[in-house]
Write an enzyme that holds these catalytic residues in place. Sequence first.
Site, PDB file in Angstrom:
ATOM      1  N   ALA A 205       0.782  -1.236   0.000  1.00  0.00           N
ATOM      2  CA  ALA A 205       0.000   0.000   0.000  1.00  0.00           C
ATOM      3  C   ALA A 205       0.814   1.286   0.000  1.00  0.00           C
ATOM      4  O   ALA A 205       0.340   2.301  -0.502  1.00  0.00           O
ATOM      5  CB  ALA A 205      -0.941   0.010   1.208  1.00  0.00           C
ATOM      6  N   ALA A 206       2.007   1.307   0.602  1.00  0.00           N
ATOM      7  CA  ALA A 206       2.731   2.570   0.780  1.00  0.00           C
ATOM      8  C   ALA A 206       3.071   3.177  -0.579  1.00  0.00           C
ATOM      9  O   ALA A 206       3.332   2.447  -1.532  1.00  0.00           O
ATOM     10  CB  ALA A 206       3.995   2.326   1.599  1.00  0.00           C
ATOM     11  N   GLY A 208       0.445   5.226   0.013  1.00  0.00           N
ATOM     12  CA  GLY A 208      -0.929   5.337   0.472  1.00  0.00           C
ATOM     13  C   GLY A 208      -1.899   6.097  -0.404  1.00  0.00           C
ATOM     14  O   GLY A 208      -3.057   6.269  -0.014  1.00  0.00           O
ATOM     15  N   SER A 209      -1.495   6.551  -1.576  1.00  0.00           N
ATOM     16  CA  SER A 209      -2.422   7.331  -2.401  1.00  0.00           C
ATOM     17  C   SER A 209      -3.575   6.479  -2.903  1.00  0.00           C
ATOM     18  O   SER A 209      -4.726   6.929  -2.952  1.00  0.00           O
ATOM     19  CB  SER A 209      -1.675   7.966  -3.575  1.00  0.00           C
ATOM     20  OG  SER A 209      -0.947   6.993  -4.299  1.00  0.00           O
ATOM     21  N   LYS A 210      -3.298   5.225  -3.279  1.00  0.00           N
ATOM     22  CA  LYS A 210      -4.389   4.332  -3.710  1.00  0.00           C
ATOM     23  C   LYS A 210      -5.265   3.951  -2.508  1.00  0.00           C
ATOM     24  O   LYS A 210      -6.485   3.830  -2.642  1.00  0.00           O
ATOM     25  CB  LYS A 210      -3.823   3.084  -4.371  1.00  0.00           C
ATOM     26  CG  LYS A 210      -3.077   3.318  -5.677  1.00  0.00           C
ATOM     27  CD  LYS A 210      -2.679   2.002  -6.301  1.00  0.00           C
ATOM     28  CE  LYS A 210      -1.801   2.197  -7.525  1.00  0.00           C
ATOM     29  NZ  LYS A 210      -0.456   2.693  -7.178  1.00  0.00           N
ATOM     30  N   ASP A 236       2.004  -2.992   4.265  1.00  0.00           N
ATOM     31  CA  ASP A 236       3.279  -2.733   3.607  1.00  0.00           C
ATOM     32  C   ASP A 236       4.391  -3.449   4.350  1.00  0.00           C
ATOM     33  O   ASP A 236       4.307  -3.647   5.574  1.00  0.00           O
ATOM     34  CB  ASP A 236       3.588  -1.241   3.528  1.00  0.00           C
ATOM     35  CG  ASP A 236       4.580  -0.941   2.403  1.00  0.00           C
ATOM     36  OD1 ASP A 236       4.136  -0.853   1.245  1.00  0.00           O
ATOM     37  OD2 ASP A 236       5.780  -0.830   2.672  1.00  0.00           O
ATOM     38  N   ASP A 296      -0.965  -4.352  -6.053  1.00  0.00           N
ATOM     39  CA  ASP A 296      -0.050  -3.455  -6.770  1.00  0.00           C
ATOM     40  C   ASP A 296       1.367  -3.835  -6.372  1.00  0.00           C
ATOM     41  O   ASP A 296       1.940  -3.274  -5.445  1.00  0.00           O
ATOM     42  CB  ASP A 296      -0.378  -2.008  -6.412  1.00  0.00           C
ATOM     43  CG  ASP A 296       0.335  -1.013  -7.306  1.00  0.00           C
ATOM     44  OD1 ASP A 296       0.372  -1.231  -8.522  1.00  0.00           O
ATOM     45  OD2 ASP A 296       0.877  -0.018  -6.775  1.00  0.00           O
ATOM     46  N   CYS A 349       3.810  -0.763 -12.289  1.00  0.00           N
ATOM     47  CA  CYS A 349       4.240   0.418 -13.044  1.00  0.00           C
ATOM     48  C   CYS A 349       5.419   0.025 -13.936  1.00  0.00           C
ATOM     49  O   CYS A 349       6.384   0.766 -14.080  1.00  0.00           O
ATOM     50  CB  CYS A 349       4.593   1.571 -12.117  1.00  0.00           C
ATOM     51  SG  CYS A 349       5.858   1.194 -10.894  1.00  0.00           S
TER      52      CYS A 349
END
Length: 841
Positions: A205-206, A208-210, A236, A296, A349
């Site tokens: 998660a880090a 944290g924007s998502k 995370d 992710d 990404c």
Amino acid sequence: MGGGGRGGRSRTQRKHFRQSRENVWKRSKSDPNSNTNAPSNDPNKPNPNPNPNPMWTPFATENASFDAYYKGQCIVQSTEWDHFVSVLRTPLPATFRINSSSQFSDDIRSQLQNDFVHSLRDEVAEGVESETEAIRPLPWYPGNFAWHSNFSRMQLRKNQTLERFHEFLKLENEIGNITRQEAVSMVPPLFLDVHPDHFVLDMCAAPGSKTFQLLEIIHQSTKVGSLPAGVVIANDLDVQRCNLLIHQTKRMCTANLIVTNHEAQNFPGCRLIRNHEVMDPDQHMGQLLFDRVLCDVPCSGDGTLRKAPDLWRKWNTGMGHGLHPLQVIIAMRGLSLLKVGGRMVYSTCSMNPIENEAVVAEVLRRCGGSVKLVDVSSEVPQLIRRPGLKTWKVYDKGTWLASYKDVPKYRRSIALASMFPSSSSYHESVDSDCNVEMGYDVTDDGVGGNAEDDVQEMVNTVVPESAEVSDFPLEHCMRIVPHDQNTGAFFIAVLQKVSPLPRIPEKTKKRIGKPIVEPSNQGHEGEQLLQVDSLESAQVVLETVPEENVNDHEVPTVNVEVSPVTCEEKNCKETEEAHNAENTTKVPGKRKLQIQGKWRGVDPVVFFKNEAIVNSIKDFYGIDENFPFDGHLVTRNEDASHVKRIYYVSKSVKDVLELNFSVGQQLKITSIGLKMFERQTARQGSTAPCSFRISSEGLPLILPHITKQILRASPVDFKHLLENKDVKFEDFADAEFSKKAANLMPGCCVLVLGKGNEVGTEPIQVDDSTIAIGCWKGRARLNVMVTAMDCQELLERLVIRLGTENGSSVQGVKSSINVEGEEVQELNGKIDGDAVEVTED
């Protein structure tokens, strides 16, 4: 009001947050190459650069190995390659997202549309020719809540004409009204189809924007003063990055979030085992399963070249190859934690098919027909995306490989069968791989190394004319490329679990002479022992474990010997292990068993059950019975007499906590709940009837349920208090308000902004537009208990809402709030206010 609000900011977390967001187009002082053009101290040597500025030496944005590899993979048509690369070599434009659950979201959107769009019209930066507007909403993001600016972060900081816009972004981001986030990073949560009652897991998660996006969706349509039924667990691996995650999500002010610190591939299932644990009569959960999973994963990150140009010189073909096995087992773990009928989004990404389509194909292969790839081509129609690849090749040691059959046996520990499109030789590869010696050196075998060593091999290598074609519908995956909508690159696949994962009988495999990797987390006595001898044997083991065992076991830890270059959203490091020797036992030949105990370096989570303190809080603030307290209050201190902060958790978080206690605290929780009450320890606090004040983070949730210690102030008096921070009772414009304020009990109180110039006597009604702040009622004055930044934001919003157009009046407001932190800290320090908080519990 929803989940939006204002929270205290930790200096330590803020420092780490700034460091993680450093603009890498600017070379750091520690970069040995940054002084190549610096002026010489020797007067006899000529200066190679007449205008030297070594701190701004640009990175080289070329890599022959990169070009040869992706041309060979045909990720774009040959006719558009030059355009693709030219955009990839330009800085990434800054993008940001408005927090749709903030009470000021509509105001901010209107300010962008009616103010900055016009004032910045002439400031179109150089770059992509198709950009004609300085700022514009992203057409594919719902509600015009996401915006694109045609300026890089460096341009925003350095261009004086953009100063007002830059200050606006900084303030609103720090408050929590907007989130500065890469555009393609906003995409994965849109395809998760999250509902307010869903249990959602963000595996990596880090920063944290998502996670923030997921929380916004969870809180959509939630009535003021209530909480949604769902929960988001953000995990995370790295403790420091967990701090960034906490800092980011803290601005959301939500009671529906749990932050954990685990390896994603080892995330606990928290399953109650018969004859080991007994469910309480009121316990509703027997296992931690999720409706939605965001996977992710850590990746090579070459889709972020526009914001991280240092990757050009670091990039090599082995980066993606080394991460492929880890990505597979993280995705498999996510699916094992997913409910039947649930949806998981796998994203990276990276542009490398070995990290993208190959992982998805391998997951589908292992799951049989229990998982399907969802066609989401009709969703988010204005987002330009390209279908996933059906065919690709594997590059290893100077050779393009079209099929796993072409891989020499001594290289099958690197070029794995799961990396190829076809499964025709998959079963053959499992047995043959087990005979291979696994003690290889990463750099020597091409998993590591650097791009310079790889260039000569790549450019002279013949690409095979044909390659295998995958049998799976990988065209349903999505590829986002930079030159389609002026973004970074991204890969997204949406998977749906249609039935339980298949139970595959365990295969016998030969032992390899290499030490067994002991999992970092422990299980229960009598559980099946999972031994990992290598990356390949990890694949075999994962196939042999039935889903019912995967859900309550930790899957094996795989030691991927590569240091990946990751994007801002990723990490891949080691985590701390559980300790407490008294509660840990060893069983010969099996893993350590974590029976019960705490996690090293993490404060315990304890349900707060001190009825005397809870009743004093209820009586002092007149909190009505509709607001549930029982079982919803937790602390991070086992000593109830020394509790400083009391946190509030939702019903769903409460259920997860109870399950976690039942299974021996398998979850390593670093942050949980919403800070609701804070002990007042200063001199004034010791004389107040109630020793706990309402925190600014918790005020929006509890506000509709407060019947005492609450006043309505006229806009004039409200603005006067924000400007001066503390005001004597006789100095308020409204005499009736002054009298009511003086009659309050000493201690914390709440001030609500009225809609007219009169205070009014009718009961205070709270809705989504209500603005309220916490104050301290002293002997002769009211003190504001919010930070200087919150005061600045509230004053500016107040000016806009009141429709003040007079320039001198607006300038007077801004000059009154342009203060340094010392004054506000001194004020709040007297009453132990939010501004002096430094660290999280």
